[in-house]
Design an enzyme around this catalytic site. Structure first.
Site, PDB file in Angstrom:
ATOM      1  N   ASP A   1       0.808  -1.222   0.000  1.00 19.36           N
ATOM      2  CA  ASP A   1       0.000   0.000   0.000  1.00 19.36           C
ATOM      3  C   ASP A   1       0.841   1.273   0.000  1.00 19.36           C
ATOM      4  O   ASP A   1       0.390   2.323   0.453  1.00 19.36           O
ATOM      5  CB  ASP A   1      -0.954   0.024   1.205  1.00 19.36           C
ATOM      6  CG  ASP A   1      -1.971  -1.106   1.161  1.00 19.36           C
ATOM      7  OD1 ASP A   1      -2.308  -1.543   0.052  1.00 19.36           O
ATOM      8  OD2 ASP A   1      -2.417  -1.544   2.237  1.00 19.36           O
ATOM      9  N   GLU A   2       2.053   1.217  -0.538  1.00 15.82           N
ATOM     10  CA  GLU A   2       2.922   2.385  -0.545  1.00 15.82           C
ATOM     11  C   GLU A   2       3.409   2.751  -1.946  1.00 15.82           C
ATOM     12  O   GLU A   2       4.322   3.554  -2.098  1.00 15.82           O
ATOM     13  CB  GLU A   2       4.126   2.167   0.383  1.00 15.82           C
ATOM     14  CG  GLU A   2       3.748   2.064   1.857  1.00 15.82           C
ATOM     15  CD  GLU A   2       4.963   2.005   2.772  1.00 15.82           C
ATOM     16  OE1 GLU A   2       6.079   2.251   2.274  1.00 15.82           O
ATOM     17  OE2 GLU A   2       4.789   1.711   3.959  1.00 15.82           O
TER      18      GLU A   2
END
Length: 287
Positions: A232-233
């Site tokens: 999620d980055e």
């Protein structure tokens, strides 16, 4: 021989005077008409330049291959450019991966059927069977690849084979609730779009709405981003939010969030289809 070429040129390079003039003069010399142009320069310390230019070329003496060869030699190489030209006359191939949640998948398929998404969808891959009939009602092949701790590497390899066989340009994770391995991500760098049901970087990982509720947030949101090995980055393409209050329960946040997820994912997919995104490190420039 194709005589009418429409292209979208995306460029990133060190910033210096004369880049726009050099590109424009090259296209003019080829007989091309510039349809649209957008550019962005970073701060002087970083010193980078980004540009998207769409053009139309009606010249029987040029093929796409010759155009790209000449551009590399005359314009790109002297200016240390990273660049590509995409041609909208070839429809992109978009593979969708999904688990049980159907709202993002439905949004994409409805918009695809209405002509709002100018792509082909050669297949949908899922680790569950719930959405099989819905997908097949759209005339799209559905591939069921159940995943557990013991077979995940094998199923990922099978998914890679299916995606490669379809000559997919990019993959959309429409709430595919599996963490992709570094091996999978490395096969499709910058070509996997995920929707996360949170306004990243806040509340990454699982259960963001429960975590947001427990924190008493006043805004919830969703984030569409490219997938990297950092959960999620990856580079963010699009985000949106909605205001909430103490009156909202977790179920309310989920319902509101699903509407945002649909909109954000659709905008990100359209930006990718239209070649409006340049990835720069862990950021994007979206024209």
């Amino acid at each position: 021989m194709q005589t009418d070429i429409t292209g979208r040129l995306l460029i990133s390079c060190p910033d210096r005077p004369g880049i726009v003039a050099g590109v424009s003069q090259f296209l003019y010399a080829c007989g091309a008409n510039i349809l649209d142009a957008s550019q962005h320069s970073t701060d002087p310390k970083e010193g980078l330049f980004f540009m998207r230019m769409s053009f139309q070329l009606d010249n029987p003496s040029f093929t796409k291959e010759q155009l790209e060869k000449d551009f590399q030699e005359k314009v790109a190489a002297p200016r240390q450019m990273e660049w590509r030209i995409d041609y909208p006359d070839r429809r992109k191939q978009m593979v969708i991966m999904v688990s049980r949640y159907d709202h993002c998948l439905m949004e994409l398929l409805w918009r695809w059927r209405s002509g709002e998404l100018p792509v082909d969808i050669p297949l949908v891959i899922s680790n569950h069977l719930e959405l099989k009939q819905f997908v097949e009602d759209f005339g799209i092949p559905f591939h069921y690849l159940p995943v557990d701790a013991g077979n995940k590497p094998l199923q990922e390899q099978e998914a890679i084979k299916l995606i490669r066989r379809a000559n997919a340009d990019f993959i959309v994770l429409a709430r595919y609730m599996q963490i992709l391995s570094p091996e999978f991500v490395s096969v499709f760098p910058g070509r996997i779009i995920n929707i996360h049901h949170s306004f990243l970087p806040a509340f990454a990982g699982a259960n963001p709405y429960r975590n947001a509720y427990n924190r008493g947030v006043k805004l919830i949101g969703a984030t569409a981003h490219y997938v990297t090995n950092d959960l999620d980055e990856g580079p963010i393409i699009d985000q949106d939010v909605a205001r909430v209050s103490h009156k909202h329960e977790v179920t309310d946040l989920i319902l509101l969030g699903r509407d945002i997820e649909r909109q954000v994912l659709t905008r990100a997919v359209i930006a990718h289809i239209d070649d409006r995104v340049i990835i720069h490190g862990n950021k994007t420039i979206v024209f």
